[in-house]
Scaffold this active site. Sequence first.
Site, PDB file in Angstrom:
ATOM      1  N   HIS A   5      -5.593   0.662 -12.522  1.00  0.00           N
ATOM      2  CA  HIS A   5      -5.577  -0.758 -12.903  1.00  0.00           C
ATOM      3  C   HIS A   5      -4.658  -1.016 -14.092  1.00  0.00           C
ATOM      4  O   HIS A   5      -3.818  -1.925 -14.063  1.00  0.00           O
ATOM      5  CB  HIS A   5      -6.993  -1.230 -13.242  1.00  0.00           C
ATOM      6  CG  HIS A   5      -7.863  -1.396 -12.050  1.00  0.00           C
ATOM      7  ND1 HIS A   5      -9.200  -1.730 -12.142  1.00  0.00           N
ATOM      8  CD2 HIS A   5      -7.608  -1.280 -10.725  1.00  0.00           C
ATOM      9  CE1 HIS A   5      -9.719  -1.817 -10.930  1.00  0.00           C
ATOM     10  NE2 HIS A   5      -8.766  -1.542 -10.054  1.00  0.00           N
TER      11      HIS A   5
ATOM     12  N   LYS B 184     -11.995  -5.577 -11.604  1.00  0.00           N
ATOM     13  CA  LYS B 184     -12.739  -4.894 -12.637  1.00  0.00           C
ATOM     14  C   LYS B 184     -13.057  -3.480 -12.148  1.00  0.00           C
ATOM     15  O   LYS B 184     -13.096  -3.252 -10.917  1.00  0.00           O
ATOM     16  CB  LYS B 184     -14.018  -5.664 -12.997  1.00  0.00           C
ATOM     17  CG  LYS B 184     -15.123  -5.646 -11.939  1.00  0.00           C
ATOM     18  CD  LYS B 184     -14.847  -6.507 -10.774  1.00  0.00           C
ATOM     19  CE  LYS B 184     -15.820  -6.282  -9.641  1.00  0.00           C
ATOM     20  NZ  LYS B 184     -15.339  -6.785  -8.368  1.00  0.00           N
TER      21      LYS B 184
ATOM     22  N   SER C 148       0.853  -1.174   0.000  1.00  0.00           N
ATOM     23  CA  SER C 148       0.000   0.000   0.000  1.00  0.00           C
ATOM     24  C   SER C 148       0.892   1.227   0.000  1.00  0.00           C
ATOM     25  O   SER C 148       2.106   1.139   0.215  1.00  0.00           O
ATOM     26  CB  SER C 148      -0.917   0.003   1.223  1.00  0.00           C
ATOM     27  OG  SER C 148      -1.729   1.170   1.235  1.00  0.00           O
TER      28      SER C 148
END
Length: 343
Positions: free
Chosen positions: A81, A99, A39
């Site tokens: 992404h 997604k 992270s």
Amino acid sequence: MTDRVPIGVGVLGAADIAWRRTVPAIVACDRLRLVAVASRTPEKAGAFADRFGGVAVTGYQRLLARDDVQAVYVALPNALHEEWADAALRAGKHVLVEKSLTVDAAAAVRLADTARTAGLALVENFAFLDHPQHGWVRDRIAEGAIGEVRTVSASFGVPQADPALIRYRRELAGGALRETGCYPVRLAGSLLGPDVEVVGARLRHDPGTGVDISGSALLADSVGVTAQCDFGLAHAYRNTCAVWGSTGRIEVDWAFTPPPGTRPVVRLHRAETVTEHRLPAADQFLRMVDGFAEACADPTRQDRYRDAIVGQASLLGAIVRQADSTPSAVTRAGQPGGDRVPA
């Protein structure tokens, strides 16, 4: 248990879906082994590592540099992404990505080509397709239980939530199409086949943020079978699909996110008879990550996942273009106006 060495998995990001469903499934899968969670802040990575195991890493690139990570799960905001799936592939890692990966077909092709050249798995996380209820529906269609399929309808909408959430932030590629609309569109693509195309679409945008908060799309295949896809982020909750044929209809009550302990209900309508089937419970996320592990190990299974990514991105991109070509739009107040912000 398998005698194969589990694949080492690193997680990029600390999304809610990772915490609730995907990372628990990775930990439960005996073909995968959680190695590290990355992270931007050590606190978030540490929380995941404390709960699920593995090493907490601050910074995504540091995780990609680890030799004990063979596969990466990308659980970042939509806007990141594509970038980090590409970085992971170029680092030689198999990739499972949340997604929606992208609405850009050309970008999807580039990612698929990168994965294919490197012999790597690239999988977009549509876990609902791995739930046995959808296999049951496909089996009934194949055996002619509802005759010839005429149309598919699918809806996924959720109530208004905190406006600060990523799904409502345009700069992070939030919005109804990529957050909820991707589900019915992916289902329609799986049922109508590779020649499906978008023949109409509307997106309704929040005039303050520019984020699409609802939409509808009409898809069709080459012989005229249609699919109506409806979605939104400010709706009464709905999560259903139906397949209507020449002699009957199949309805699924909880099409996309049934909890692992829930036995889904599917209804088969034929003539004047309605048969209700309560199917076995299943953990679709565990089944999905097991399929990902299989694709990592077996190159012959990789092309279908990559082709699905390209097809999905093509459909989402076409929906955006169709909606943008609409002469007028509807504002939140329901009046025609020019304050619509393109997706």
